[in-house]
Write a protein that holds these residues in place. Structure first.
Motif, PDB file in Angstrom:
ATOM      1  N   ASN A 162      43.246  64.389 -44.890  1.00  0.00           N
ATOM      2  CA  ASN A 162      43.768  64.637 -43.543  1.00  0.00           C
ATOM      3  C   ASN A 162      45.181  65.193 -43.600  1.00  0.00           C
ATOM      4  OD1 ASN A 162      41.644  63.998 -41.905  1.00  0.00           O
ATOM      5  ND2 ASN A 162      42.357  61.936 -41.390  1.00  0.00           N
ATOM      6  N   ALA A 163      46.004  64.572 -44.441  1.00  0.00           N
ATOM      7  CA  ALA A 163      47.403  64.994 -44.540  1.00  0.00           C
ATOM      8  C   ALA A 163      47.467  66.482 -44.910  1.00  0.00           C
ATOM      9  CB  ALA A 163      48.144  64.144 -45.572  1.00  0.00           C
ATOM     10  N   TYR A 166      46.140  68.785 -41.982  1.00  0.00           N
ATOM     11  CA  TYR A 166      47.000  68.962 -40.815  1.00  0.00           C
ATOM     12  C   TYR A 166      48.446  69.287 -41.177  1.00  0.00           C
ATOM     13  CZ  TYR A 166      42.866  67.208 -38.512  1.00  0.00           C
ATOM     14  OH  TYR A 166      41.572  67.054 -38.077  1.00  0.00           O
ATOM     15  N   ASP A 189      53.093  63.070 -44.681  1.00  0.00           N
ATOM     16  CA  ASP A 189      53.041  64.535 -44.698  1.00  0.00           C
ATOM     17  C   ASP A 189      54.113  65.106 -43.780  1.00  0.00           C
ATOM     18  OD1 ASP A 189      51.994  65.215 -41.950  1.00  0.00           O
ATOM     19  OD2 ASP A 189      50.257  64.065 -42.623  1.00  0.00           O
ATOM     20  N   ILE A 192      51.716  68.860 -38.677  1.00  0.00           N
ATOM     21  CA  ILE A 192      51.841  69.106 -37.238  1.00  0.00           C
ATOM     22  C   ILE A 192      52.108  67.839 -36.431  1.00  0.00           C
ATOM     23  CG2 ILE A 192      50.400  71.185 -37.241  1.00  0.00           C
ATOM     24  CD1 ILE A 192      48.071  69.506 -36.260  1.00  0.00           C
ATOM     25  N   GLY A 193      51.785  66.683 -37.008  1.00  0.00           N
ATOM     26  CA  GLY A 193      52.061  65.429 -36.319  1.00  0.00           C
ATOM     27  C   GLY A 193      51.076  65.133 -35.203  1.00  0.00           C
ATOM     28  N   ILE A 202      43.705  57.264 -32.184  1.00  0.00           N
ATOM     29  CA  ILE A 202      43.211  58.084 -33.293  1.00  0.00           C
ATOM     30  C   ILE A 202      42.247  57.360 -34.231  1.00  0.00           C
ATOM     31  CG2 ILE A 202      45.122  59.753 -33.336  1.00  0.00           C
ATOM     32  CD1 ILE A 202      46.140  58.143 -35.711  1.00  0.00           C
ATOM     33  N   TYR A 207      37.424  60.495 -31.933  1.00  0.00           N
ATOM     34  CA  TYR A 207      38.639  60.901 -31.238  1.00  0.00           C
ATOM     35  C   TYR A 207      39.340  62.005 -32.017  1.00  0.00           C
ATOM     36  CZ  TYR A 207      42.699  60.916 -28.348  1.00  0.00           C
ATOM     37  OH  TYR A 207      43.674  61.316 -27.488  1.00  0.00           O
ATOM     38  N   ARG A 208      39.725  63.041 -31.320  1.00  0.00           N
ATOM     39  CA  ARG A 208      40.474  64.121 -31.946  1.00  0.00           C
ATOM     40  C   ARG A 208      41.644  64.489 -31.082  1.00  0.00           C
ATOM     41  NH1 ARG A 208      35.249  67.438 -32.988  1.00  0.00           N
ATOM     42  NH2 ARG A 208      34.796  66.823 -35.115  1.00  0.00           N
ATOM     43  N   VAL A 209      42.751  64.782 -31.721  1.00  0.00           N
ATOM     44  CA  VAL A 209      43.937  65.120 -30.952  1.00  0.00           C
ATOM     45  C   VAL A 209      43.712  66.452 -30.251  1.00  0.00           C
ATOM     46  CG1 VAL A 209      46.371  65.688 -31.101  1.00  0.00           C
ATOM     47  CG2 VAL A 209      45.438  63.763 -32.403  1.00  0.00           C
ATOM     48  N   GLU A 210      43.161  67.402 -30.984  1.00  0.00           N
ATOM     49  CA  GLU A 210      42.892  68.681 -30.342  1.00  0.00           C
ATOM     50  C   GLU A 210      41.556  69.165 -30.878  1.00  0.00           C
ATOM     51  OE1 GLU A 210      44.683  73.023 -30.336  1.00  0.00           O
ATOM     52  OE2 GLU A 210      46.172  71.465 -30.595  1.00  0.00           O
ATOM     53  N   GLY A 219      36.759  68.930 -39.571  1.00  0.00           N
ATOM     54  CA  GLY A 219      36.686  67.471 -39.438  1.00  0.00           C
ATOM     55  C   GLY A 219      35.524  67.012 -38.573  1.00  0.00           C
ATOM     56  N   THR A 220      35.191  65.736 -38.695  1.00  0.00           N
ATOM     57  CA  THR A 220      34.109  65.175 -37.887  1.00  0.00           C
ATOM     58  C   THR A 220      34.629  64.245 -36.794  1.00  0.00           C
ATOM     59  OG1 THR A 220      33.873  63.251 -39.325  1.00  0.00           O
ATOM     60  CG2 THR A 220      32.519  65.162 -39.848  1.00  0.00           C
ATOM     61  N   LEU A 222      35.445  61.276 -37.417  1.00  0.00           N
ATOM     62  CA  LEU A 222      35.028  59.923 -37.801  1.00  0.00           C
ATOM     63  C   LEU A 222      35.860  59.378 -38.959  1.00  0.00           C
ATOM     64  CD1 LEU A 222      31.140  60.309 -37.630  1.00  0.00           C
ATOM     65  CD2 LEU A 222      32.614  59.104 -36.033  1.00  0.00           C
ATOM     66  N   LEU A 224      39.039  58.738 -39.635  1.00  0.00           N
ATOM     67  CA  LEU A 224      40.012  57.663 -39.463  1.00  0.00           C
ATOM     68  C   LEU A 224      39.372  56.356 -39.007  1.00  0.00           C
ATOM     69  CD1 LEU A 224      43.224  59.284 -37.939  1.00  0.00           C
ATOM     70  CD2 LEU A 224      42.858  58.403 -40.249  1.00  0.00           C
ATOM     71  N   THR A 248      53.577  63.029 -40.286  1.00  0.00           N
ATOM     72  CA  THR A 248      52.856  61.790 -40.007  1.00  0.00           C
ATOM     73  C   THR A 248      52.899  60.894 -41.228  1.00  0.00           C
ATOM     74  OG1 THR A 248      51.356  63.046 -38.585  1.00  0.00           O
ATOM     75  CG2 THR A 248      50.592  60.885 -39.289  1.00  0.00           C
TER      76      THR A 248
HETATM   77  P1  ADP Z   1      38.890  64.626 -38.188  1.00  0.00           P
HETATM   78  O1  ADP Z   1      37.639  64.583 -38.972  1.00  0.00           O
HETATM   79  O2  ADP Z   1      38.808  65.408 -36.912  1.00  0.00           O
HETATM   80  O3  ADP Z   1      40.094  64.950 -39.009  1.00  0.00           O
HETATM   81  P2  ADP Z   1      39.836  61.898 -38.179  1.00  0.00           P
HETATM   82  O4  ADP Z   1      39.171  60.691 -37.639  1.00  0.00           O
HETATM   83  O5  ADP Z   1      40.057  61.963 -39.645  1.00  0.00           O
HETATM   84  O6  ADP Z   1      38.984  63.131 -37.670  1.00  0.00           O
HETATM   85  O7  ADP Z   1      41.210  62.098 -37.434  1.00  0.00           O
HETATM   86  C1  ADP Z   1      41.261  62.013 -36.017  1.00  0.00           C
HETATM   87  C2  ADP Z   1      42.300  62.967 -35.455  1.00  0.00           C
HETATM   88  O8  ADP Z   1      43.614  62.510 -35.825  1.00  0.00           O
HETATM   89  C3  ADP Z   1      42.190  64.371 -36.013  1.00  0.00           C
HETATM   90  O9  ADP Z   1      41.380  65.182 -35.209  1.00  0.00           O
HETATM   91  C4  ADP Z   1      43.607  64.869 -36.017  1.00  0.00           C
HETATM   92  O10 ADP Z   1      43.907  65.521 -34.808  1.00  0.00           O
HETATM   93  C5  ADP Z   1      44.460  63.616 -36.107  1.00  0.00           C
HETATM   94  N1  ADP Z   1      45.037  63.434 -37.464  1.00  0.00           N
HETATM   95  C6  ADP Z   1      44.536  62.699 -38.475  1.00  0.00           C
HETATM   96  N2  ADP Z   1      45.336  62.715 -39.560  1.00  0.00           N
HETATM   97  C7  ADP Z   1      46.384  63.502 -39.221  1.00  0.00           C
HETATM   98  C8  ADP Z   1      47.581  63.933 -39.901  1.00  0.00           C
HETATM   99  N3  ADP Z   1      47.852  63.541 -41.163  1.00  0.00           N
HETATM  100  N4  ADP Z   1      48.438  64.734 -39.223  1.00  0.00           N
HETATM  101  C9  ADP Z   1      48.167  65.126 -37.957  1.00  0.00           C
HETATM  102  N5  ADP Z   1      47.077  64.766 -37.263  1.00  0.00           N
HETATM  103  C10 ADP Z   1      46.198  63.963 -37.867  1.00  0.00           C
END
Ligand code: ADP
Length: 265
Positions: A162-163, A166, A189, A192-193, A202, A207-210, A219-220, A222, A224, A248
């Motif tokens: 993830n790090a 993003y 990391d 983008i935060g 999260i 759940y996805r931020v965008e 990503g899926t 799932l 996190l 982050t």
């Molecule tokens: P995904 O498979 O979409 O990455 P996650 O469950 O791993 O799903 O993460 C959920 C959401 O959290 C991501 O869609 C992303 O927007 C945000 N996210 C996770 N890790 C980071 C990170 N290191 N920096 C920024 N945003 C993150």
């Protein structure tokens, strides 16, 4: 909206019982709503890649492309979307097993510093592809930990991936600090935060931020929630701190006097 509703007519035991039934009804409805939402999410997540698969397979089958390169590009998309479905199904299966409490841990004495260093090496190519600097720092005196090494690695890899996903420039890495009876593992990391308002959500499934950005990154939604559940299973706590545009940090904390699986999540 509520199907079951009992009038609370008295202040005695009957009244209390009626109150309890109403509370149960609310819980049940909430459970149904989440289930409903969960299946709606799964259908949506599957429908999108399947639409791509159908569309591009048809383009190739009907030879609706101008050049061989164009055809290869479509085949690449088909391959990527098939992989996305595979990934989603794997994640769902993993989550389902955890939610049913069907995950059996295989704890053993592990060298956490070594495990983390190896996980960092596994993502080195991905980081180099994006010109990111990768580090692994160990503070304090490393000691062994009694835990499920494979699950621990899964957590660390997931957070590292993830790090990298993003982060567009700068550094990604792990800071491991050992205290005598605890250990802290921070995956940091300079990416983008995550906006503060979104932080509480999260770890939720899907759940996805965008949405579009996450989809582009493969990503899926799932990852996190799996990490969160696994950390709980191993007896750890996970927290997150983030600043949009700056980076982050996911921090895992393990109290080494507790054994993994001692309390359920
Ligand atoms: P995904 O498979 O979409 O990455 P996650 O469950 O791993 O799903 O993460 C959920 C959401 O959290 C991501 O869609 C992303 O927007 C945000 N996210 C996770 N890790 C980071 C990170 N290191 N920096 C920024 N945003 C993150």
């Amino acid at each position: 909206e509520l199907e079951t509703r009992v009038d609370i007519g008295s202040r005695d035991e009957i009244g209390a019982l009626a109150g309890a039934i109403n509370d149960l009804a609310v819980d049940l409805q909430r459970y149904r709503d989440t289930r409903q939402e969960f299946f709606a999410n799964i259908s949506h997540e599957l429908r999108t890649p399947i639409t791509y698969l159908e569309g591009y397979a048809n383009v190739v089958k009907e030879r609706l492309y101008a050049t061989e390169e164009e055809k290869d590009r479509y085949l690449d998309i088909i391959y990527m979307e098939a992989r996305r479905i595979q990934h989603l199904v794997d994640d769902l299966f993993e989550l389902a097993k955890m939610e049913e409490g069907k995950i059996t841990l295989s704890p053993e004495w592990i060298n956490l510093a070594e495990l983390v260093e190896q996980a960092v090496e596994k993502v080195r190519l991905k980081a180099e592809d994006k010109n990111l600097e990768l580090y692994c720092t160990v503070e304090g005196t490393p000691h062994r930990m009694y835990t499920d090494g494979a699950r621990m690695e899964q957590i660390v890899l997931n957070l590292l991936e993830n790090a990298i996903r993003y982060t567009e420039r700068g550094t990604v890495g792990v800071l491991l600090s050992f205290q005598s009876a605890s250990v802290k593992l921070a995956v940091q990391d300079t990416g983008i935060g995550i906006p503060e308002a979104e932080l509480p959500f999260i770890f939720e499934r899907f759940y996805r931020v965008e949405k579009s950005r996450s989809r582009m990154h493969g990503g899926t939604g799932l990852g996190l929630s799996i990490v969160h559940k696994l950390a709980g299973l191993l007896g750890g706590k996970i927290t997150v701190a983030s600043r949009p545009g700056e980076g982050t940090c996911f921090e895992l904390y393990f109290d080494l006097r507790r054994k993994p699986g001692e309390d359920r999540v």
